[in-house]
Design a protein around this motif. Structure first.
Motif, PDB file in Angstrom:
ATOM      1  N   VAL A  37     -33.264 -78.581 -23.665  1.00 42.73           N
ATOM      2  CA  VAL A  37     -32.233 -79.589 -23.408  1.00 42.73           C
ATOM      3  C   VAL A  37     -32.015 -80.489 -24.621  1.00 42.73           C
ATOM      4  O   VAL A  37     -30.892 -80.964 -24.837  1.00 42.73           O
ATOM      5  N   ILE A  38     -33.053 -80.714 -25.417  1.00 41.38           N
ATOM      6  CA  ILE A  38     -32.870 -81.483 -26.657  1.00 41.38           C
ATOM      7  C   ILE A  38     -31.970 -80.712 -27.612  1.00 41.38           C
ATOM      8  O   ILE A  38     -31.054 -81.274 -28.219  1.00 41.38           O
ATOM      9  N   ARG A  39     -32.216 -79.417 -27.746  1.00 40.69           N
ATOM     10  CA  ARG A  39     -31.348 -78.594 -28.608  1.00 40.69           C
ATOM     11  C   ARG A  39     -29.909 -78.610 -28.119  1.00 40.69           C
ATOM     12  O   ARG A  39     -28.976 -78.753 -28.912  1.00 40.69           O
ATOM     13  N   GLU A  40     -29.732 -78.471 -26.809  1.00 40.95           N
ATOM     14  CA  GLU A  40     -28.385 -78.499 -26.244  1.00 40.95           C
ATOM     15  C   GLU A  40     -27.736 -79.860 -26.466  1.00 40.95           C
ATOM     16  O   GLU A  40     -26.542 -79.950 -26.779  1.00 40.95           O
ATOM     17  N   HIS A  41     -28.509 -80.915 -26.346  1.00 40.01           N
ATOM     18  CA  HIS A  41     -27.971 -82.259 -26.569  1.00 40.01           C
ATOM     19  C   HIS A  41     -27.521 -82.428 -28.019  1.00 40.01           C
ATOM     20  O   HIS A  41     -26.459 -82.998 -28.290  1.00 40.01           O
ATOM     21  N   ARG A  42     -28.311 -81.924 -28.936  1.00 36.42           N
ATOM     22  CA  ARG A  42     -27.924 -81.995 -30.356  1.00 36.42           C
ATOM     23  C   ARG A  42     -26.633 -81.227 -30.603  1.00 36.42           C
ATOM     24  O   ARG A  42     -25.774 -81.674 -31.365  1.00 36.42           O
ATOM     25  N   ARG A  43     -26.479 -80.081 -29.943  1.00 35.81           N
ATOM     26  CA  ARG A  43     -25.250 -79.293 -30.090  1.00 35.81           C
ATOM     27  C   ARG A  43     -24.052 -80.077 -29.545  1.00 35.81           C
ATOM     28  O   ARG A  43     -22.995 -80.145 -30.174  1.00 35.81           O
ATOM     29  N   ARG A  44     -24.239 -80.688 -28.376  1.00 38.13           N
ATOM     30  CA  ARG A  44     -23.157 -81.471 -27.783  1.00 38.13           C
ATOM     31  C   ARG A  44     -22.774 -82.665 -28.670  1.00 38.13           C
ATOM     32  O   ARG A  44     -21.595 -82.994 -28.812  1.00 38.13           O
ATOM     33  N   LEU A  45     -23.778 -83.318 -29.258  1.00 38.46           N
ATOM     34  CA  LEU A  45     -23.495 -84.430 -30.171  1.00 38.46           C
ATOM     35  C   LEU A  45     -22.711 -83.962 -31.386  1.00 38.46           C
ATOM     36  O   LEU A  45     -21.759 -84.630 -31.816  1.00 38.46           O
ATOM     37  N   ALA A  46     -23.094 -82.824 -31.940  1.00 36.76           N
ATOM     38  CA  ALA A  46     -22.382 -82.283 -33.103  1.00 36.76           C
ATOM     39  C   ALA A  46     -20.939 -81.934 -32.737  1.00 36.76           C
ATOM     40  O   ALA A  46     -20.006 -82.212 -33.511  1.00 36.76           O
ATOM     41  N   ASP A  47     -20.750 -81.348 -31.561  1.00 36.86           N
ATOM     42  CA  ASP A  47     -19.386 -81.020 -31.120  1.00 36.86           C
ATOM     43  C   ASP A  47     -18.547 -82.283 -30.941  1.00 36.86           C
ATOM     44  O   ASP A  47     -17.377 -82.325 -31.331  1.00 36.86           O
ATOM     45  N   ALA A  48     -19.140 -83.312 -30.336  1.00 35.33           N
ATOM     46  CA  ALA A  48     -18.420 -84.576 -30.149  1.00 35.33           C
ATOM     47  C   ALA A  48     -18.067 -85.198 -31.495  1.00 35.33           C
ATOM     48  O   ALA A  48     -16.966 -85.738 -31.670  1.00 35.33           O
ATOM     49  N   GLN A  49     -18.973 -85.109 -32.455  1.00 38.47           N
ATOM     50  CA  GLN A  49     -18.697 -85.637 -33.794  1.00 38.47           C
ATOM     51  C   GLN A  49     -17.548 -84.878 -34.445  1.00 38.47           C
ATOM     52  O   GLN A  49     -16.672 -85.475 -35.066  1.00 38.47           O
TER      53      GLN A  49
END
Length: 103
Positions: A37-49
C-alpha cells in the motif's frame, strides 16, 4: 463552479471493515500489505503530481484536467487513510525496497 456541498460520511463503518480484514493477517502478511500500500500510495502521489503539473498546459481539455486532478487528490487522501491504518496496526513503518515493479 458549483458551491461546495457538506457531506456527512460515517468513516467508522469503513474503518471497522478494514480493521476486521487486517486482524486476520499474520504479522508477515501485514508487513507485506503495508509495503504494497505504501508503493501504491507513492504511485498515486506521483500521478496526482503529474496531473497538477499539467494544469498549466494550454488546451481545450482544461476542465477535464482539473476534474482529473481533483479526483486524484480525493483518491490520494482516501488511500492515505488506508496506509495510516495499516501502519498503525503493524506498529512501525516497514522499509520499502526501491522496486519499480508497481509501475
Amino acid at each position: 463552479m458549483p458551491a461546495p456541498t457538506d457531506i456527512d460520511l460515517d468513516a467508522h463503518s469503513t474503518k471497522h471493515s478494514i480493521a476486521t480484514v487486517l486482524a486476520e493477517l499474520a504479522p508477515d502478511d501485514l508487513e507485506r500489505m503495508a509495503i504494497d500500500v505504501i508503493r501504491e500510495h507513492r504511485r498515486r502521489l506521483a500521478d496526482a503530481q503529474d496531473l497538477h503539473d499539467s494544469l498549466n498546459a494550454q488546451g481545450d481539455d482544461e476542465e477535464d484536467r482539473l476534474y482529473s486532478y481533483r479526483l486524484a487528490l480525493v483518491m490520494v487522501k482516501l488511500h492515505h487513510q488506508l496506509v495510516a491504518m495499516i501502519i498503525d496496526k503493524l506498529g512501525y513503518v516497514p522499509a520499502v525496497p526501491d522496486d519499480q515493479t508497481m509501475q
